[in-house]
Design a protein around this motif. Structure first.
Motif, short mmCIF file in Angstrom:
data_model
loop_
_atom_site.label_atom_id
_atom_site.label_comp_id
_atom_site.label_asym_id
_atom_site.label_seq_id
_atom_site.Cartn_x
_atom_site.Cartn_y
_atom_site.Cartn_z
N THR A 140 -1.50 -1.09 -4.38
CA THR A 140 -2.20 0.24 -4.59
C THR A 140 -1.47 1.45 -4.17
O THR A 140 -0.91 1.42 -3.23
N GLN A 141 -1.47 2.57 -5.16
CA GLN A 141 -0.93 3.71 -4.69
C GLN A 141 -1.83 4.29 -3.95
O GLN A 141 -1.63 4.98 -2.88
N PHE A 142 -3.07 4.04 -4.10
CA PHE A 142 -4.14 4.74 -3.25
C PHE A 142 -4.05 4.05 -1.97
O PHE A 142 -3.59 3.11 -1.77
N HIS A 143 -4.90 4.72 -0.96
CA HIS A 143 -5.16 3.92 0.22
C HIS A 143 -6.44 3.31 0.40
O HIS A 143 -7.31 3.98 0.43
N PRO A 144 -6.46 1.91 0.19
CA PRO A 144 -7.63 1.29 0.17
C PRO A 144 -8.49 1.61 1.79
O PRO A 144 -9.60 1.42 1.99
N GLU A 145 -7.44 1.50 2.81
CA GLU A 145 -8.08 1.71 4.12
C GLU A 145 -8.49 3.18 4.54
O GLU A 145 -9.36 3.18 5.40
N GLU A 183 -0.62 -5.67 -10.50
CA GLU A 183 -0.66 -6.98 -10.09
C GLU A 183 0.09 -7.82 -11.21
O GLU A 183 0.32 -7.84 -12.33
N LYS A 184 1.04 -8.77 -10.46
CA LYS A 184 2.09 -9.37 -11.14
C LYS A 184 2.29 -10.76 -10.25
O LYS A 184 2.72 -10.86 -9.25
N LYS A 233 -13.79 -3.29 0.22
CA LYS A 233 -13.91 -4.21 -0.75
C LYS A 233 -12.76 -4.91 -1.38
O LYS A 233 -12.53 -6.05 -1.36
N ILE A 234 -11.89 -3.96 -1.40
CA ILE A 234 -10.67 -4.32 -2.02
C ILE A 234 -9.79 -5.16 -1.01
O ILE A 234 -9.07 -6.38 -1.47
N ILE A 237 1.03 -1.15 -0.10
CA ILE A 237 -0.17 0.03 -0.10
C ILE A 237 0.77 1.09 0.12
O ILE A 237 1.82 1.41 0.76
N CYS A 238 0.73 2.27 -0.85
CA CYS A 238 1.27 3.47 -1.09
C CYS A 238 2.61 3.15 -1.22
O CYS A 238 3.19 2.42 -2.23
N VAL A 239 3.61 3.49 -0.36
CA VAL A 239 5.20 3.36 -0.67
C VAL A 239 5.35 1.89 -0.34
O VAL A 239 6.18 1.51 -1.07
N GLY A 240 4.34 0.99 0.14
CA GLY A 240 4.69 -0.27 0.06
C GLY A 240 4.64 -0.88 -1.18
O GLY A 240 5.39 -1.70 -1.57
N LEU A 241 3.74 -0.06 -2.23
CA LEU A 241 3.92 -0.55 -3.56
C LEU A 241 5.05 0.20 -4.30
O LEU A 241 5.63 -0.61 -4.96
#
Length: 208
Positions: free
Chosen positions: A187-192, A180-181, A200-201, A84-88
Motif C-alpha cells: 500500500t502507498q498509504f499508511h495503514p498504521e 497485489e501480485k 483491519k487491513i 508500506i509506502c516506500v516499501g511498496l
C-alpha cells in the motif's frame, strides 16, 4: 505463526510496530529485526519504508545478504510480504527520486514524481484521501470502497501490468495506492496511520 517487520534503519517505524503489535497480540509472534535467520524462518514479512526511494534501497543494500534473503522469501518460497509506502515503491524495477536507482524488481514498473500540474496540487500528497478499490484483494476483505486512508508521498509507483493494481486514489491523476501480485502486497498509504480501517487491513494480512 511468525510475522517479521524488517528493521533496516529506514527512518521511524514505531507507528508500524505499534499497530502490528496491537493487531497481532495473542495471535502471532511478532519480531522486529534485520537478523537474516529470523527473516528466513518467518511466515510473513512486513517491509516498511520512510524517506526517499534511494535512501531506502541504500539502507536495504547496506545490510549484507538482506536483499538476497528477501528475494528468496518472496520469489522462490512465495511467502507473503506486505510493503508500506516506500516499501511498496521498492517493488519496482527503478525509481527516479534523488537519482535513478534500481529497485527490487518484483513487480515491473517505475517510481516517478507525482505530476502536480504546475503547482496546482501540493506535494507531498499528505493527509486523508479516498481509495477506489478496483479489484478484489485479500487485504481489503470487509473494507468498504471509498474508505479514507492516510497518505504522505511525492512519488508514485506506475506498474507495467495494470492487473496488479488493487486500489487507486485521485490526486492530480489516478495514483496507484495498493497492489497485489500473488504473495506480494503493498500500500502507498499508511495503514498504521489510517485508524480502525488501517488496522483491519493489517489484520487481513496477518490472517492470510
Amino acid at each position: 505463526m511468525n510475522v517479521t517487520i524488517v528493521d533496516y534503519n529506514s527512518g521511524n517505524i514505531s507507528s508500524v510496530i505499534n499497530s502490528f503489535q496491537e493487531v497481532a497480540k495473542d495471535k502471532v509472534n511478532l519480531e522486529v529485526t534485520s537478523d537474516l535467520n529470523k527473516i528466513k524462518s518467518s511466515d510473513k514479512i512486513v517491509l516498511p519504508g520512510q524517506g526517499s526511494f534511494k535512501s531506502c534501497v541504500d539502507a536495504l543494500n547496506s545490510i549484507d545478504g538482506l536483499v538476497d534473503t528477501l528475494n528468496n522469501f518472496v520469489i522462490s518460497e512465495k511467502k507473503p510480504l506486505f510493503g508500506i509506502c516506500v516499501g511498496l515503491q521498492m517493488f519496482a524495477d527503478i525509481g527516479y527520486e534523488e537519482k535513478e536507482t534500481r529497485g527490487l524488481g518484483w513487480i515491473s514498473g517505475k517510481v516517478l514524481k507525482i505530476d502536480n500540474q504546475n503547482g496546482k496540487y501540493k506535494l507531498p500528497h499528505i493527509g486523508w484521501n479516498e481509495i477506489n478499490i478496483v479489484k478484489e484483494s485479500k487485504i481489503f476483505k470487509d473494507i468498504e470502497n471509498n474508505s479514507h486512508m492516510y497518505f504522505v508521498h511525492s512519488y508514485e509507483f506506475i506498474p507495467e501490468d495494470k492487473s496488479v493494481i488493487s486500489a487507486t486514489t485521485d490526486y492530480s491523476s489516478n495514483i496507484v495506492c495498493s497492489v497485489e501480485k500473488e504473495n506480494i502486497f503493498g500500500t502507498q498509504f499508511h495503514p498504521e496511520k489510517s485508524d480502525k480501517i488501517g488496522l483491519k487491513i493489517i489484520d487481513n494480512f496477518i490472517k492470510l
